[in-house]
Enzyme design. Structure first.
Site, PDB file in Angstrom:
ATOM      1  N   GLY A  13      -0.313  -7.690  14.659  1.00 43.65           N
ATOM      2  CA  GLY A  13       0.996  -7.039  14.646  1.00 43.65           C
ATOM      3  C   GLY A  13       1.009  -5.772  15.475  1.00 43.65           C
ATOM      4  O   GLY A  13       1.772  -4.836  15.206  1.00 43.65           O
ATOM      5  N   ALA A  14       0.198  -5.756  16.532  1.00 44.05           N
ATOM      6  CA  ALA A  14      -0.071  -4.513  17.268  1.00 44.05           C
ATOM      7  C   ALA A  14       1.116  -3.986  18.062  1.00 44.05           C
ATOM      8  O   ALA A  14       1.125  -2.818  18.443  1.00 44.05           O
ATOM      9  CB  ALA A  14      -1.266  -4.697  18.202  1.00 44.05           C
ATOM     10  N   ALA A  15       2.100  -4.832  18.333  1.00 42.89           N
ATOM     11  CA  ALA A  15       3.285  -4.354  19.058  1.00 42.89           C
ATOM     12  C   ALA A  15       4.374  -3.894  18.106  1.00 42.89           C
ATOM     13  O   ALA A  15       5.462  -3.518  18.539  1.00 42.89           O
ATOM     14  CB  ALA A  15       3.823  -5.446  19.980  1.00 42.89           C
ATOM     15  N   ALA A  19       1.414  -0.272  13.680  1.00 42.66           N
ATOM     16  CA  ALA A  19       0.210  -0.763  14.356  1.00 42.66           C
ATOM     17  C   ALA A  19       0.118  -0.274  15.793  1.00 42.66           C
ATOM     18  O   ALA A  19      -0.980   0.011  16.291  1.00 42.66           O
ATOM     19  CB  ALA A  19       0.175  -2.286  14.312  1.00 42.66           C
ATOM     20  N   THR A 132       1.440  -2.059   0.940  1.00 37.23           N
ATOM     21  CA  THR A 132       2.573  -1.154   0.784  1.00 37.23           C
ATOM     22  C   THR A 132       2.613  -0.564  -0.618  1.00 37.23           C
ATOM     23  O   THR A 132       2.106  -1.181  -1.576  1.00 37.23           O
ATOM     24  CB  THR A 132       3.895  -1.917   1.045  1.00 37.23           C
ATOM     25  OG1 THR A 132       5.012  -1.111   0.661  1.00 37.23           O
ATOM     26  CG2 THR A 132       3.953  -3.205   0.240  1.00 37.23           C
ATOM     27  N   ASP A 133       3.253   0.595  -0.752  1.00 33.21           N
ATOM     28  CA  ASP A 133       3.435   1.196  -2.076  1.00 33.21           C
ATOM     29  C   ASP A 133       4.324   0.334  -2.965  1.00 33.21           C
ATOM     30  O   ASP A 133       4.290   0.443  -4.196  1.00 33.21           O
ATOM     31  CB  ASP A 133       4.012   2.608  -1.969  1.00 33.21           C
ATOM     32  CG  ASP A 133       5.360   2.682  -1.246  1.00 33.21           C
ATOM     33  OD1 ASP A 133       5.874   1.635  -0.798  1.00 33.21           O
ATOM     34  OD2 ASP A 133       5.891   3.796  -1.103  1.00 33.21           O
ATOM     35  N   GLU A 134       5.103  -0.552  -2.369  1.00 30.48           N
ATOM     36  CA  GLU A 134       6.049  -1.346  -3.150  1.00 30.48           C
ATOM     37  C   GLU A 134       5.368  -2.360  -4.071  1.00 30.48           C
ATOM     38  O   GLU A 134       6.000  -2.881  -4.991  1.00 30.48           O
ATOM     39  CB  GLU A 134       7.049  -2.046  -2.229  1.00 30.48           C
ATOM     40  CG  GLU A 134       7.932  -1.074  -1.469  1.00 30.48           C
ATOM     41  CD  GLU A 134       9.186  -1.721  -0.895  1.00 30.48           C
ATOM     42  OE1 GLU A 134       9.722  -2.634  -1.547  1.00 30.48           O
ATOM     43  OE2 GLU A 134       9.611  -1.310   0.189  1.00 30.48           O
ATOM     44  N   TYR A 159       9.662  -9.377  -0.798  1.00 32.40           N
ATOM     45  CA  TYR A 159       8.746  -8.750   0.164  1.00 32.40           C
ATOM     46  C   TYR A 159       7.501  -8.226  -0.527  1.00 32.40           C
ATOM     47  O   TYR A 159       6.366  -8.571  -0.170  1.00 32.40           O
ATOM     48  CB  TYR A 159       9.459  -7.614   0.907  1.00 32.40           C
ATOM     49  CG  TYR A 159       8.514  -6.601   1.506  1.00 32.40           C
ATOM     50  CD1 TYR A 159       7.562  -6.976   2.450  1.00 32.40           C
ATOM     51  CD2 TYR A 159       8.564  -5.257   1.130  1.00 32.40           C
ATOM     52  CE1 TYR A 159       6.683  -6.044   2.989  1.00 32.40           C
ATOM     53  CE2 TYR A 159       7.695  -4.323   1.663  1.00 32.40           C
ATOM     54  CZ  TYR A 159       6.758  -4.722   2.592  1.00 32.40           C
ATOM     55  OH  TYR A 159       5.886  -3.801   3.122  1.00 32.40           O
ATOM     56  N   LYS A 163       3.386  -9.301  -0.415  1.00 32.77           N
ATOM     57  CA  LYS A 163       2.319  -8.352  -0.075  1.00 32.77           C
ATOM     58  C   LYS A 163       1.285  -8.281  -1.202  1.00 32.77           C
ATOM     59  O   LYS A 163       0.081  -8.178  -0.953  1.00 32.77           O
ATOM     60  CB  LYS A 163       2.895  -6.970   0.209  1.00 32.77           C
ATOM     61  CG  LYS A 163       3.748  -6.895   1.476  1.00 32.77           C
ATOM     62  CD  LYS A 163       2.959  -7.245   2.740  1.00 32.77           C
ATOM     63  CE  LYS A 163       1.976  -6.168   3.119  1.00 32.77           C
ATOM     64  NZ  LYS A 163       1.293  -6.484   4.407  1.00 32.77           N
TER      65      LYS A 163
END
Length: 371
Positions: A13-15, A19, A132-134, A159, A163
């Site tokens: 996911g570098a673009a 990232a 993620t914190d979620e 989502y 995760k």
């Protein structure tokens, strides 16, 4: 404290937003590291995010999907990858309510493909999984201590559920196969290059166009925001000093209500908040608060540097100078965007899909019949 020294890093996911800042930072600061950037260039990715690195001899970009086991295995072998920093994911909560299977496919299945490739090759010395914190779910409004790394995971939307599911796979591969995994869980991030479906860039672009800023519910929801370069530094620290098998929160104690974020942006654009903010229908479930205990990461030597006022001004300045970075983003600026990911790079919202369903030709843009 032992310092880990990678040689060949694959950044997935570098673009994308976070990232790309991490990749650019590592390429700039560590010319002896080879960075292989993998991205399928989905709607929220942009190859221009990697412009600072494109001429660097230690940088290589590969367009491809983490869901392709053949591609992932090929890259690990041919590039002698010893470290993976796994950022690739679908991340927008609004999208997950309308297109949740895409989140399962990318966030869970994609992570599983990577882990299996690591098991097969047996050459990975670090696998840093970005969560993620979620995944913690909603923090009590009166809590004075944030969620710590051992807190229970109670995701409340599709989502965050995907995760959390990906995290379980990462943990299982660490335990079952001895894969050297590290997991991070971060607060909201903002700054240059972020796709404007997210709150801060959306509000900035709307303000630039003199349009109203739509707030879900009553605006009392509380979030914590970190500037992108602070987060990139956090990943630099975790890469080198993080302990295998551990989880690290990347957070800040400085919280802000959504309504206050909107007011701060209005102030910087000399807009009247009373006339420039409108309240719209809330999400199906909108967590009131996320609050993290970040002491474990601070113990590694990291600390937040960029204060809110400075970071917000930098972000506004960047978007003002790059208004067309993402092209046509009108669909993302809707109060409730629902971006559908279509092969070939096209994306649109459900309003457009609804219009398409009433035309005579029952074909989607990719030529496949509608279900």
């Amino acid at each position: 404290m032992a310092t880990y020294k990678p040689r060949n890093i694959l950044i997935t996911g570098a673009a994308g937003f976070i990232a790309s800042h991490v990749a650019n930072r590592l390429i700039r600061n560590y010319p002896n590291y080879k960075i292989v950037a993998l991205d399928k260039l989905d709607y929220c990715s942009n190859l221009k995010n990697l412009n600072p690195s494109k001429s660097s001899p230690n940088f290589k970009f590969v367009e491809g999907d983490i869901g392709s086991a053949d591609l992932v295995n090929y890259l690990l072998f041919t590039e002698s990858i010893d470290t993976i920093m796994h950022f690739a994911a679908q991340t927008h909560v609004d999208n997950s309510f309308g297109n949740s299977f895409e989140f399962t496919k990318n966030n869970i299945y994609g992570t599983h493909v990577l882990l299996e490739a690591c098991k097969v090759t047996g050459q990975i010395r670090r696998f840093i999984h970005v969560s993620t914190d979620e995944v913690y779910g909603e923090t009590d409004e009166d809590a004075v201590v944030g969620n710590h790394e051992a807190s229970q995971l109670l995701p409340s939307n599709p989502y965050s559920a995907t995760k959390a599911g990906a995290e379980m796979l990462v943990m299982a591969y660490g335990r079952s196969y001895g894969l050297p995994v590290i997991t991070t869980r971060g607060n909201n991030v903002y700054g240059p290059n972020q796709f404007p479906e997210k709150l801060i860039p959306k509000f900035i672009l709307l303000a630039m166009r003199g349009m109203v800023l739509p707030i879900h519910g009553d605006g009392s929801n509380v979030r914590s925001y970190l500037y992108c370069e602070d987060v990139a530094e956090a990943f630099e620290v975790i890469l080198h000093r993080g302990e295998v098998g551990h989880v690290y929160n990347i957070g800040t104690k400085k919280e802000r209500r959504v309504i206050d974020v909107a007011k701060d942006i209005c102030k910087l654009f000399l807009m009247d908040p009373e006339k420039s903010i409108e309240f719209v229908e809330n999400r199906p479930f909108n967590d009131q608060r996320y609050f993290l205990d970040d002491q474990k990461l601070k113990n590694l030597g990291w600390s937040e540097r960029v204060i809110w006022e400075e970071g917000l001004k930098k972000t506004i300045d960047w978007y003002t100078k790059h208004p067309n970075w993402w092209g046509d983003v009108s669909g993302a600026l809707l109060p409730h965007p629902r971006m559908l990911m279509i092969p070939g790079g096209r994306h649109f919202d459900f309003e457009e899909l609804n219009r398409m369903s009433h035309v005579n030709d029952p074909k989607l843009p990719n030529g496949k019949s509608k279900l």
